[in-house]
Design an enzyme around this catalytic site. Structure first.
Site, PDB file in Angstrom:
ATOM      1  N   ILE A 217      30.628  41.369  43.501  1.00 14.55           N
ATOM      2  CA  ILE A 217      31.273  42.491  42.819  1.00 14.55           C
ATOM      3  C   ILE A 217      32.502  41.972  42.072  1.00 14.55           C
ATOM      4  CG2 ILE A 217      30.479  44.395  44.277  1.00 14.55           C
ATOM      5  CD1 ILE A 217      33.083  44.184  45.843  1.00 14.55           C
ATOM      6  N   HIS A 218      32.671  42.456  40.840  1.00 10.35           N
ATOM      7  CA  HIS A 218      33.833  42.034  40.073  1.00 10.35           C
ATOM      8  C   HIS A 218      34.207  43.010  38.964  1.00 10.35           C
ATOM      9  CE1 HIS A 218      30.786  40.920  37.141  1.00 10.35           C
ATOM     10  NE2 HIS A 218      31.749  40.821  36.240  1.00 10.35           N
ATOM     11  N   ARG A 219      33.361  44.000  38.666  1.00 17.28           N
ATOM     12  CA  ARG A 219      33.598  44.895  37.535  1.00 17.28           C
ATOM     13  C   ARG A 219      34.889  45.684  37.709  1.00 17.28           C
ATOM     14  NH1 ARG A 219      30.580  44.628  32.675  1.00 17.28           N
ATOM     15  NH2 ARG A 219      28.479  44.007  33.188  1.00 17.28           N
ATOM     16  N   ARG A 254      39.143  37.975  40.796  1.00 14.81           N
ATOM     17  CA  ARG A 254      39.665  39.321  40.540  1.00 14.81           C
ATOM     18  C   ARG A 254      39.500  40.206  41.777  1.00 14.81           C
ATOM     19  NH1 ARG A 254      39.670  42.341  35.504  1.00 14.81           N
ATOM     20  NH2 ARG A 254      40.190  44.502  35.949  1.00 14.81           N
ATOM     21  N   ASP A 298      27.221  44.083  40.822  1.00  9.61           N
ATOM     22  CA  ASP A 298      27.594  44.889  39.653  1.00  9.61           C
ATOM     23  C   ASP A 298      27.580  44.036  38.389  1.00  9.61           C
ATOM     24  OD1 ASP A 298      29.905  43.361  39.947  1.00  9.61           O
ATOM     25  OD2 ASP A 298      31.234  45.056  40.341  1.00  9.61           O
TER      26      ASP A 298
END
Length: 385
Positions: A217-219, A254, A298
């Protein structure tokens, strides 16, 4: 076209390929190889948008590519979208004025590509947008803003599928639309055999084929929202408890930063059956993806790679700009609600891995460079922009 003609008279018959993110490096790698194979004069300009070695230079090494001719510095010091894009725009413009390429290729939807396209547009270079026409129709996503803007200022629109080409027609773009297939297919086909022979990631992590789930996940719309990020942690707990499989979780910088800011790190670290690892190089990630039971992500790129490698995918978003993967049964949109995600994983564990890859035949780079060479050879007065 007067300004274009004036520029062409003062430009050099070369191609600039702009990269700056992990997906961009991977998706542009077949184009770089194709230029080298044909002896087409080109150079790579790296904006430095990804700032850790694991997410950046390592991919050039894994892909067997030369390091970029130009690399912008200090971009990571600017944390907002506007500041970072503005600094990249200034740096790219300066280098384009020095190099004077006739064609500039950008790929995808990152701020890197928007900055590159804007700089090229102002200098009257010919812009080729690789992977054009993707739409999530989610205006919360900065990537969606970038896609739409870039598609409207590019002369050459390299659409990966007929569906994305239709999106461009609906948007009434001015550029020339060419359906090429997606270069991610080229990249996977070119590198999966190398990855299988060179990567030791399964041995290093003590994993067996099909014995684990992979998650990334990073969005921004997910990890920058503390409530959604907390829901995703609950998704991890429920999935591990119900399916009794370990989740391997390469932690994006992030995401790690936001977990600390929101005080969620300890909650994540306490989950039994979750193995958090450092970001991986491309070859290791390909093998880890190919051998997992299901990938939860994502990432748009992983949705595509999973589809190509016949790996069931659960997308942790409310939408996708890769609807073709859903239509063929390779992917399901689950959102971030734990119960919905659990149901989606259950569904994808039972799916037959027999879908037809809708993203191309592995020859997208050939088709794109064919078009580029036509532009370099011919008078471009007929181009729409």
């Amino acid at each position: 076209m007067t300004n274009n003609k004036l520029l062409i008279n003062n430009s050099r018959n070369i191609v600039c390929i702009i990269v700056g993110t992990r997906p961009g490096i991977i998706k542009m790698s077949p184009l770089i190889r194709e230029c080298e194979h044909r002896g087409l004069e080109h150079f790579v300009l790296h904006t430095g948008q990804h700032y850790s070695p694991e997410m950046d230079n390592v991919f050039f090494r894994d892909l067997g590519l030369k390091l970029p001719k130009h690399h912008l510095k200090h971009i990571r010091e600017y944390v907002t979208h506007g500041a970072k894009t503005g600094m990249m725009l200034m740096g790219i413009e300066k280098l384009l004025m020095e190099e004077r390429p006739r064609v500039v290729l950008v790929c995808g939807d990152a701020n890197t590509n928007l900055a590159g396209a804007l700089a090229a547009r102002k200098l009257h270079c010919i812009i080729g947008h690789v992977e054009s026409g993707l739409r999530s129709n989610d205006w919360r996503m900065p990537e969606e803003h970038n896609r739409v803007i870039m598609d409207h200022i590019s002369e050459l629109l390299f659409a990966p599928t007929e569906e994305t080409a239709q999106n461009l027609r609906k948007d009434n773009v001015r550029g020339k639309i060419i359906v090429t297939g997606n270069t991610i297919v080229d990249a996977v086909m070119q590198n999966i055999k190398i990855a299988r022979s060179k990567s030791t990631i399964l041995l290093d992590l003590g994993l067996k084929n099909n014995s684990y789930f992979l998650m990334t996940i990073h969005r921004e719309e997910n990890v920058d929202n503390p409530y959604i990020l907390a829901d995703l942690i609950e998704c991890i707990k429920l999935v591990i408890r119900f399916f009794k499989k370990e989740i391997i979780f390469p932690l994006h910088p992030r995401t790690g930063k936001r977990l600390k800011e929101f005080g969620l790190t300890e909650r994540l670290d306490s989950i039994k059956g979750l193995r958090i690892i450092e970001p991986l190089g491309y070859l290791d990630m390909l093998v880890l993806l190919e051998q997992c039971a299901v990938v939860l992500t994502d990432s748009g790129g992983l949705q595509e790679e999973a589809c190509i490698l016949e790996v069931p995918c659960v997308t942790l978003r409310e939408n996708t700009e890769r609807p073709e993967t859903v239509l063929v049964g390779a992917n399901v949109i689950a959102g971030t609600n734990p119960r919905t995600v659990k149901a989606a994983v259950e569904k994808m564990l039972s799916v037959a891995r027999t879908w037809t890859n809708p993203l191309g035949d592995g020859r997208a780079a050939e088709r794109i460079i064919d078009e580029v060479q036509k532009v370099l050879k011919d008078d471009v007065s007929g181009l729409p922009c």
